[in-house]
Design an enzyme around this catalytic site. Structure first.
Site, mmCIF file in Angstrom:
data_model
loop_
_atom_site.group_PDB
_atom_site.id
_atom_site.type_symbol
_atom_site.label_atom_id
_atom_site.label_comp_id
_atom_site.label_asym_id
_atom_site.label_seq_id
_atom_site.Cartn_x
_atom_site.Cartn_y
_atom_site.Cartn_z
ATOM 1 N N GLU A 14 0.815 -1.212 0.000
ATOM 2 C CA GLU A 14 0.000 0.000 0.000
ATOM 3 C C GLU A 14 0.853 1.269 0.000
ATOM 4 O OE1 GLU A 14 -3.633 -0.541 2.668
ATOM 5 O OE2 GLU A 14 -2.411 -2.260 3.247
ATOM 6 N N SER A 192 -6.709 -1.942 1.750
ATOM 7 C CA SER A 192 -6.963 -1.395 0.416
ATOM 8 C C SER A 192 -7.555 -2.414 -0.545
ATOM 9 C CB SER A 192 -5.672 -0.809 -0.183
ATOM 10 O OG SER A 192 -5.221 0.275 0.600
ATOM 11 N N SER A 334 -6.874 8.575 3.499
ATOM 12 C CA SER A 334 -7.283 9.988 3.495
ATOM 13 C C SER A 334 -7.754 10.454 4.864
ATOM 14 C CB SER A 334 -8.383 10.242 2.457
ATOM 15 O OG SER A 334 -7.935 9.893 1.162
#
Length: 389
Positions: A14, A192, A334
């Site tokens: 990731e 992810s 995020s």
């Protein structure tokens, strides 16, 4: 204003996702008035400290750029040395004072407690969860066991280790068969949506496990939940906690994929790096208010139980009748800022809160007893080495 050391990248599948989150975090930190000290950790594990270029998204189109432009540094597990930079005569002290360390890693070798352990040994304030909560949060199987112990429902599963798969494949397949013919196969300690496959036949199952074992030494096989709606929520604080609005991610297929999360047409809208903010979702989730309340309560109960600090995103599944804990992300993509902005907290304010939460937690730790005085060594010296303890 504080000097915030932002760590990102890392030896992880990731890696690129971490860069996206870090860029968002660093710009928000600057907007909140902090000084950003970026340190990029390459895919092979070297640390590079940089300046303003390290805050430009285009800079990372070639990952050789931070390697060429950065200064090699290390963060030793020494409470006196702090950050060291490489020079002509080897490594020496870096002039920059570090007020807070903000690790923005996703996945192994960063989000899993390894980096948290290093930072805690340095004695510096750390943003986010500590060693224990980070390690447990990364382990899907163990996180589900904790949830179940807390009275939170989880989907039936079977854990497959690489070693057992090699010697007892038939036995494991027989055990998995009890879950039904429709299952999801996931690397146990990955995020992810990388390596996740839905399998509806024995051949698909075997292939899915082999694929997942290429990413991780332990694989989780879960019974598929029919008519499933994903309901996620973010949580922040050092206890007491606050929860955000909920979200219902929208998928393009049977699984919320890496592409759904990060490679959508909106991901490069206006030239900005949006990351998870570009994924399609409904906010709040389109479920009954009683389910929303249950999600909020369960997220707080779980985060408190693992000693959660800073921020996380907790993911649930709902089939119209039962609500299941799915997983927790102790460093969400995020920072789940889109959930907090819908809740009324701007991104700049969010990162500022996380920095202050880290300092507050560090200050509390300084008041704890860390040594225990005794005369054991004087007695040991007189008696000599005879073994035993």
């Amino acid at each position: 204003m504080r000097n915030v050391l932002v760590l990102y990248g890392g030896v992880s599948t990731e890696h690129e996702v971490s860069i996206v989150t870090a860029l968002q975090v660093m710009h928000a930190l600057k907007g909140a008035g902090h000084k950003v000290l970026p340190i990029y950790v390459s895919k092979s594990g070297e640390w590079y400290m940089g300046g303003d270029k390290f805050l430009e998204p285009s800079f990372y189109q070639n990952l050789n750029n931070p390697v060429k432009d950065g200064k090699r540094v290390v963060l030793p597990p020494d409470r006196e040395l702090k950050l060291l930079g490489k020079g002509m005569m080897g490594f020496g002290g870096v002039a920059e004072e570090i007020g807070v360390v903000f690790p923005v890693f996703h996945g192994k070798n960063g989000e899993d407690g390894t980096m948290q352990g290093l930072v805690e040994l340095t004695g510096l304030p750390l943003v986010g969860c500590g060693v224990g909560a980070s390690a447990l949060g990364m382990d899907k199987y163990l996180a589900k066991r904790v949830a179940k112990d807390l009275g939170i429902e989880v989907v039936e599963d079977v854990l497959v280790s690489e070693e057992e798969w090699g010697v007892n494949k038939k036995g494991l397949l027989s055990e998995i068969d009890k879950l039904g013919s429709d299952v999801f196969v996931k690397p146990n300690s990955l995020g992810s949506s990388i390596g996740i496959t839905r399998a509806k036949s024995k051949s698909e199952l075997v292939n899915a496990i082999e694929v997942a074992l290429a990413y991780d030494s332990r694989v989780l096989v879960e019974k598929a939940v029919k008519n499933m709606v994903e309901v996620n929520i973010s949580i922040k604080g050092n206890d007491p906690y606050q929860v955000s609005i909920t979200e219902q991610p929208l998928t393009s297929g049977e699984v919320l994929s890496f592409e759904d999360k990060y490679i959508k047409p909106g991901a490069k809208k206006s030239g900005k790096t949006q990351g998870m903010a570009a994924a399609d979702r409904l906010m709040p989730a389109r479920v009954d208010k009683k389910i929303i309340k249950a999600v909020e309560e369960m997220a707080i109960r779980f985060f408190r139980a693992i000693g959660g600090k800073g921020i996380a995103r907790v993911d649930f599944m709902y089939d119209g009748k039962r609500l299941y804990f799915n997983e927790i992300n102790t460093m969400p993509g995020s920072l789940a800022f889109y959930l907090w902005e819908k809740t009324g907290v701007k991104f700049d304010k969010l990162v500022d809160e996380l920095v202050e939460l880290a300092v507050s937690d560090w200050q509390k730790k300084q008041k704890k007893v860390t040594t225990f005085e005794s005369n054991i060594l004087s007695g040991f010296a007189k008696g000599g080495v005879k073994g035993g303890a």
